[in-house]
Design an enzyme around this catalytic site. Structure first.
Site, mmCIF file in Angstrom:
data_model
loop_
_atom_site.group_PDB
_atom_site.id
_atom_site.type_symbol
_atom_site.label_atom_id
_atom_site.label_comp_id
_atom_site.label_asym_id
_atom_site.label_seq_id
_atom_site.Cartn_x
_atom_site.Cartn_y
_atom_site.Cartn_z
ATOM 1 N N ASP A 1 0.820 -1.085 -0.097
ATOM 2 C CA ASP A 1 0.144 0.098 0.025
ATOM 3 C C ASP A 1 0.806 1.338 0.115
ATOM 4 O O ASP A 1 1.591 1.420 0.814
ATOM 5 C CB ASP A 1 -0.759 0.053 1.145
ATOM 6 C CG ASP A 1 -2.124 1.051 1.295
ATOM 7 O OD1 ASP A 1 -1.740 2.086 0.534
ATOM 8 O OD2 ASP A 1 -3.134 1.094 2.079
ATOM 9 N N HIS A 2 0.854 2.018 -1.076
ATOM 10 C CA HIS A 2 1.843 3.129 -1.277
ATOM 11 C C HIS A 2 1.513 4.165 -0.149
ATOM 12 O O HIS A 2 2.241 5.190 -0.318
ATOM 13 C CB HIS A 2 1.877 3.464 -2.709
ATOM 14 C CG HIS A 2 3.041 3.975 -3.195
ATOM 15 N ND1 HIS A 2 4.238 4.765 -2.291
ATOM 16 C CD2 HIS A 2 3.824 4.010 -4.462
ATOM 17 C CE1 HIS A 2 5.095 4.805 -3.111
ATOM 18 N NE2 HIS A 2 4.987 4.629 -4.149
ATOM 19 N N ARG A 3 0.080 4.366 0.119
ATOM 20 C CA ARG A 3 -0.130 5.175 1.233
ATOM 21 C C ARG A 3 0.816 5.066 2.518
ATOM 22 O O ARG A 3 0.913 6.170 3.410
ATOM 23 C CB ARG A 3 -1.772 5.148 1.432
ATOM 24 C CG ARG A 3 -2.534 5.424 0.246
ATOM 25 C CD ARG A 3 -3.964 5.253 0.667
ATOM 26 N NE ARG A 3 -4.089 3.762 1.141
ATOM 27 C CZ ARG A 3 -5.474 3.324 1.648
ATOM 28 N NH1 ARG A 3 -6.414 4.076 1.889
ATOM 29 N NH2 ARG A 3 -5.385 2.188 2.315
#
Length: 456
Positions: free
Chosen positions: A428-430
């Protein structure tokens, strides 16, 4: 005579519906308290529901194969009543998604729990149980415990009446049963480390963004050239979870090829070791240990994105509940090993073996699939080299282990045959940036290349 109605209970996992798989009783059968009435399939597992009543089965209100909502009546049981007891019909059950429905309790009767009532005379409808079992059942009447906890106690031979309850409402919890049975040899293989206070909140489900309207439904299949499969149970839960994850978490995938020759040598030595003689050992064990080690070095891959009323936050977990994606006849399940960071290599091997066998038998409980922090999917068993897996909701990373096969590999300037695999991961790049996810995959790869690093 009084007629009591049993409604489908919330089995303690916040579920809203379940499918009736098979009835274990029929009209006219005599049932005792804790006799299994029906087997249901929720979105996560198969669950047997025991009877809260003693009496004679009246009517089965739902057919096998039907999906019913929590709180819906499913069966009636007729029982003889005292003169002091009211002769009015009673309905017992409760749903977290609706108002509680309880039967009036006569003086001296026990408390009513979710989906449970209090019973009278205990008798068997097929064969007489052993005296010790009958005494355990009798003493458990009135004890507050949910269906999975009662089944666990029954499987382990634990007398619920002798268990000290620690639940907030006075109910017996799984940990209470585990603690009570910790001296039993049958339970040593499934005992998990003690948990402290609640360490994370539940993450509310997010709805997927609006999408292009679906095309009109295809016409009904003609003849036997097509088949329509109803989407329900595990398949329904999996599809919902994957859509939620794919459309809420921006996925980024990275991968690298690994010389896993020394991992294969270690697996061969472990298989020959007396300490692992009764345990299945595979490269997945070394992979699991590598992931746990790498998480300790890059904790953000083990974190979770949480949307709250006051805005979003990132929750970093200082423990590893290691999920293992398992293909089963019922569909994809992702049970997890609780507090895997506290287990020795042998304990981890035992936990992985039990987890996979239980999943393939379709006996994975909902609790075993909750609160995962990071997942491994072993696509190599299907002959796949690599993939870009979808993250399990509530997590921020998933790692894929590809097939391990001999390939030409350059070692000290010479081309040699080596055992090579591919380690891939989606994140998850967040929550985690490119450097963190790359460092994590590199750490996992370094352990597969040189397992001796785990000794540091």
């Amino acid at each position: 005579m009084s007629t009591q109605t049993f409604v489908l209970p919330d089995v303690g996992e916040g579920l809203t519906e379940a499918e009736i798989v098979s009835w274990r009783v029929g009209p006219g059968d005599t049932v005792a308290v804790n006799d299994v009435l029906v087997e249901i399939e929720t979105a996560k597992s198969l669950v047997e529901l025991p009877s809260p009543f003693a009496g004679t089965v009246g009517e089965l209100l739902v057919a096998e194969g039907d999906t019913v909502d929590v709180g819906a009546p499913i069966i009636t049981v007729t029982a003889a009543t005292d003169a002091a007891s009211p002769a009015a019909p009673a309905t017992v059950g409760q749903s977290e998604h609706g108002a509680p429905i309880e039967a009036p309790a006569a003086e001296g009767e026990g408390a009513v729990l979710v989906g449970y009532g209090t019973g009278g005379q205990v008798q068997s409808r097929r064969k007489k149980p052993a005296p010790s079992a009958r005494e355990r059942v009798a003493s458990s009447v009135g004890v507050i415990a949910k269906p999975p906890i009662r089944k666990l106690a029954r499987d382990l031979g634990v007398d619920l009446g002798a268990v000290a309850a620690s639940g907030p409402a006075g109910e017996v919890t799984r940990e209470d049963v585990v603690k009570h049975a910790s001296q039993a040899s049958v339970f040593r293989n499934i005992e998990t480390p003690a948990w402290g206070d609640v360490r994370e909140e539940s993450i509310p489900a997010r709805t997927a963004p609006a999408s292009v309207p679906a095309p009109p439904a295809a016409p009904a299949p003609a003849g036997d050239r097509e088949e329509t499969i109803a989407v329900k149970g595990v398949r329904k839960a999996t599809s919902s979870a994957m859509v939620q994850s794919a459309y809420s978490a921006p996925h980024v995938s990275v991968w690298t090829d690994v010389d896993a020759t020394r991992t294969m040598e270690l697996v061969k030595r472990l298989k020959a070791s007396p300490d692992f003689a009764d345990i299945k050992v595979s490269p997945l064990l070394i992979m699991a240990r590598a992931v746990i080690w790498a998480v300790q070095r890059t904790p953000m891959v083990n974190a979770a994105w949480v949307d709250g009323e006051n805005g979003a936050e990132i929750r970093v977990r200082r423990f590893v509940n290691l999920g293992i994606a398992a293909a089963t006849p019922r569909g994809l399940l992702v049970p997890n090993v609780k507090d895997a960071q506290d287990l020795s290599l042998r304990e981890l091997a035992r936990a992985l073996e039990k987890l996979t066998l239980t999943a393939r038998e379709g006996k994975t409980s909902p609790a075993d699939q909750q609160n995962g922090t990071i997942t491994i999917t072993n696509i190599g068993v299907f002959g796949m080299d690599a993939g870009t897996p979808i993250i399990n909701p509530g997590e921020s990373g998933i790692v894929a282990l590809g097939t391990i096969r001999q390939k030409p590999w350059v070692v000290d300037g010479e081309v040699r045959p080596r055992w090579v695999t591919t380690v891939a991961g989606s994140f998850d790049h967040r929550v985690i940036d490119g450097d963190g996810m790359s460092r994590f995959i590199a750490d996992v790869a370094s352990i597969l290349e040189e397992p001796a690093l785990l000794l540091d």
